[in-house]
Write a protein that holds these residues in place. Structure first.
Motif, PDB file in Angstrom:
ATOM      1  N   SER A   1       0.804  -1.220   0.000  1.00  0.00           N
ATOM      2  CA  SER A   1       0.000   0.000   0.000  1.00  0.00           C
ATOM      3  C   SER A   1       0.837   1.270   0.000  1.00  0.00           C
ATOM      4  O   SER A   1       1.922   1.332   0.570  1.00  0.00           O
ATOM      5  CB  SER A   1      -0.892  -0.027   1.249  1.00  0.00           C
ATOM      6  N   HIS A   2       0.301   2.281  -0.620  1.00  0.00           N
ATOM      7  CA  HIS A   2       0.906   3.612  -0.583  1.00  0.00           C
ATOM      8  C   HIS A   2       0.304   4.466   0.527  1.00  0.00           C
ATOM      9  O   HIS A   2       1.020   5.136   1.255  1.00  0.00           O
ATOM     10  CB  HIS A   2       0.699   4.295  -1.935  1.00  0.00           C
ATOM     11  N   ASP A   3      -1.006   4.452   0.669  1.00  0.00           N
ATOM     12  CA  ASP A   3      -1.615   5.364   1.645  1.00  0.00           C
ATOM     13  C   ASP A   3      -2.806   4.792   2.411  1.00  0.00           C
ATOM     14  O   ASP A   3      -3.480   5.540   3.123  1.00  0.00           O
ATOM     15  CB  ASP A   3      -2.018   6.689   0.971  1.00  0.00           C
ATOM     16  N   ILE A   4      -3.020   3.482   2.308  1.00  0.00           N
ATOM     17  CA  ILE A   4      -4.119   2.847   3.045  1.00  0.00           C
ATOM     18  C   ILE A   4      -3.512   1.894   4.068  1.00  0.00           C
ATOM     19  O   ILE A   4      -2.747   1.003   3.704  1.00  0.00           O
ATOM     20  CB  ILE A   4      -5.029   2.055   2.075  1.00  0.00           C
TER      21      ILE A   4
END
Lengths: 318, 318, 318
Positions: free
Chosen positions: C13-16
């Motif tokens: 994940s990048h931002d979750i």
């Protein structure tokens, strides 16, 4: 002893994520509210930008289109308020746009049409007992004063019910650069109260913008001014935490207790909260709210307020 | 095999939302800690600004008033540590104000009175086994060095117990503009260790400020310096995620496993975490923490550490 | 009636935040996906920076070291897709670094090695049915066009399967200063589509960057352009909320319903979502997602789509 007997309903939301509750979830939460002593619910905005609690022709006419309304929330909230013996305050429309750019005329006009539609459709409902003007101020603002005065008179003519506002203090938690000190706060609000005395009946200051130790003094000034102008003084005991990086999670119980006690000492007429369903409910999507509810109910019990008395509305006044 | 045997307790919190747990919730979580192998709990701050773990006269005298203390958390945490055979480190007071504005004198003076009061009231308790100086640094800071030295000497005189600090690395995850490289880090900390050797016994570096692949090298330097100055070297394995927009949620298990292995290779003496109850607990308000707990326990089991051994404290050292 | 039949998988994940699910949790969620009508899963990145779905020698060779891979997620996701009769799209590698600094050459080279390794190890798997090029654009970008063209050709040679991208609109919700208006959007994407027609088969625009009332017009332009260039048009119905301070929580159901209807009117070929497991799943770590799932399933049922039909993939096309 002070207890919270009112709550906002924030489903048409500005900054609090939806729980995506259906009618059964809302019914369960209204029962929890009643068991916790709530007798008043306040829809914080009955419409906001392109979202609305009911399929409003007035809002559609004004902004072109609105989001789907799978459930008529105004009807639902009125029904649940009636089932639970509560009064409901109808929140006005917030365009999120016109009043912020100074176009108060447009904001008032949409609201006139919107509230007329609401009274035509729902004005006969037993729980429809108050108006909430949703535009918030912290200091004197001549544009919003015009909204309050013109919209307030309109609301009274439509249906003569108490009108509530919930302003905030220009305090250091939000305005660390230039917080308003106590005497400037008093000066500003003396001027505001003088001008709204004929169009606002109840003022419920938000209690989360000043430091904990300053709170009582601000609330005492608010109560004094309200008394001077014959306005009823409530406090909006915020049950969310303004001090954390996550905006927003339930408040720690010691902070909530402190704020209840500060309001009690300031001799306000009623405590409401923003808001039960996310931050103080045993049904919240946030587990910390379940625990805040437990801590609060334990304290009510220790303070001699029985659940039965709460549910019957027989608890002592503040 | 490396396992985590200590955790901070962060109820008087700076940036982690309260779970609003009552005594029974805390009792349940201490049992979960014990079953997971925890033998040491560290109160990250026994008081912060106007919030305190117990109804402290010293803090009230200093700042005027404090928030209500519905439950004496210091007594509760000591009792639960005793029930579960754990040592408790008492965290000092963080004014959130004086030391940040350079007034280290005031910060030390409040802390002297506060820790004296704590020892008078709780110093006899069996679990009261260490001091934690809560002021964090990343590079040489002469003001905080004075706090460490003066407060450290005072603490030793009050009650001769190990003194812990938990500094951080001036790394790119928080300081993307000017991270401190490895050799500068070593130079700064050589100087710091030289000056604190008589007032700090244990240093537990936070492990979350550098990129994953850099971590081992920094921890190895820290261990080397600690050995040079006769200081015990722990690592604070942060179980929250610094890389996400939500500040803060539980760490992904692969990242936690990586950091445990990096610490193991750096031959540190003990792993602690910030912190169990929010980020690694089966009772956390964050469901992802329940799952992180499962992944971690599965890994412990695969690595041959039985629950029984963990609970008895018989697991192998790092 | 339009329904969602595909979802991204966002564990690397990048931002979750990670849910820290183990294989059993993923198995349960794939079953929930199938019961909700999902027939396609898309790994949003099969590796990102130093995290990977499998223990990739190509990534290790390129960046030096990667985080531990306690579970081979690619194998797991392929197996679960096979058990549930789904197609899986393999997401390419995002360095998080090279392409952002303009080094598209390096980004392509790592991806060539990485996708070769993936095909060698997993190319025979029944569910391995598509490629997803994970680099996102909103307007014409000659560097990324080179990535698409060179990497796209490489992917087709490796294994001739449909290639998907999921771009975004340069809309006011993310770019309030300089949003791209509809005609500029059309101009940019006409140029882009003309250049990718031989290396991209499916375009699934993200639907969350423009205001709700603008969405249909943008999607209609996208569909028109896709038709012009013989590209299949999907929509990525984002089920998270871009309008809240917490980045990110599940979307309110009325907004999701609005976006599904906007896509339906734009006559797109398929709806996918970013993403089921956090924001639309009955197993999500976010309770509001459980409720969004209920609201969505109630609507499917009211719209005449039975659970049985969904599970069999017999529901009507959009």
């Amino acid at each position: 002893m002070a207890k919270i007997t009112g709550t906002f309903l924030d489903e048409i939301s500005h900054d609090i994520p939806s729980a995506n509750w259906g009618p059964q979830d809302w019914a369960r939460d209204f029962r929890a509210m009643k068991e916790t002593g709530i007798d008043t619910v306040i829809i914080i905005r009955s419409a906001y930008r392109r979202a609305a609690t009911f399929d409003s022709e007035a809002i559609k006419k004004s902004v072109g289109s609105i989001l789907p309304v799978p459930v008529d929330l105004l009807d639902l909230f009125l029904s649940l308020a009636e089932e639970n013996g509560m009064d409901l305050f109808f929140g006005t429309y917030d365009s999120g746009e016109y009043w912020m750019s100074g176009n108060y005329r447009k904001e008032v006009d949409i609201n006139k049409a919107f509230t007329e539609e609401a009274v035509n459709k729902y004005g006969h409902r037993k729980a429809f007992k108050g108006w909430y003007m949703c535009h918030e101020i912290d200091t004197y603002n001549d544009k919003i004063m015009k909204v309050y005065r013109e919209l307030g008179r309109h609301l009274k003519e439509l249906k003569d019910m108490p009108i509530l506002i919930s302003p905030f203090i220009h305090g250091k938690k939000q305005f660390s650069e230039d917080p308003t000190n106590l005497s400037e706060h008093e000066k500003q609000w003396d001027r505001i109260f003088a001008e709204i005395t004929d169009c606002v009946d109840i003022v419920a200051f938000q209690d989360g913008h000043v430091d904990f130790h300053e709170l009582h003094d601000y609330l005492a000034v608010n109560s004094k001014l309200a008394k001077k102008y014959g306005i009823t003084s409530w406090v909006n005991v915020e049950t969310f935490d303004r001090d954390m990086p996550i905006k927003f999670m339930p408040l720690p119980w010691p902070a909530m207790l402190h704020k209840i006690q500060a309001a009690q000492r300031a001799k306000v007429d009623k405590l409401i909260t923003f808001e039960f369903s996310h931050f103080l409910s045993p049904n919240s999507i946030y587990p910390a709210a379940h625990n805040l509810h437990k801590r609060y109910c334990e304290w009510l019990a220790e303070s001699g307020i029985s659940e039965e008395a709460l549910a019957k509305g027989e608890a002592d006044p503040v």
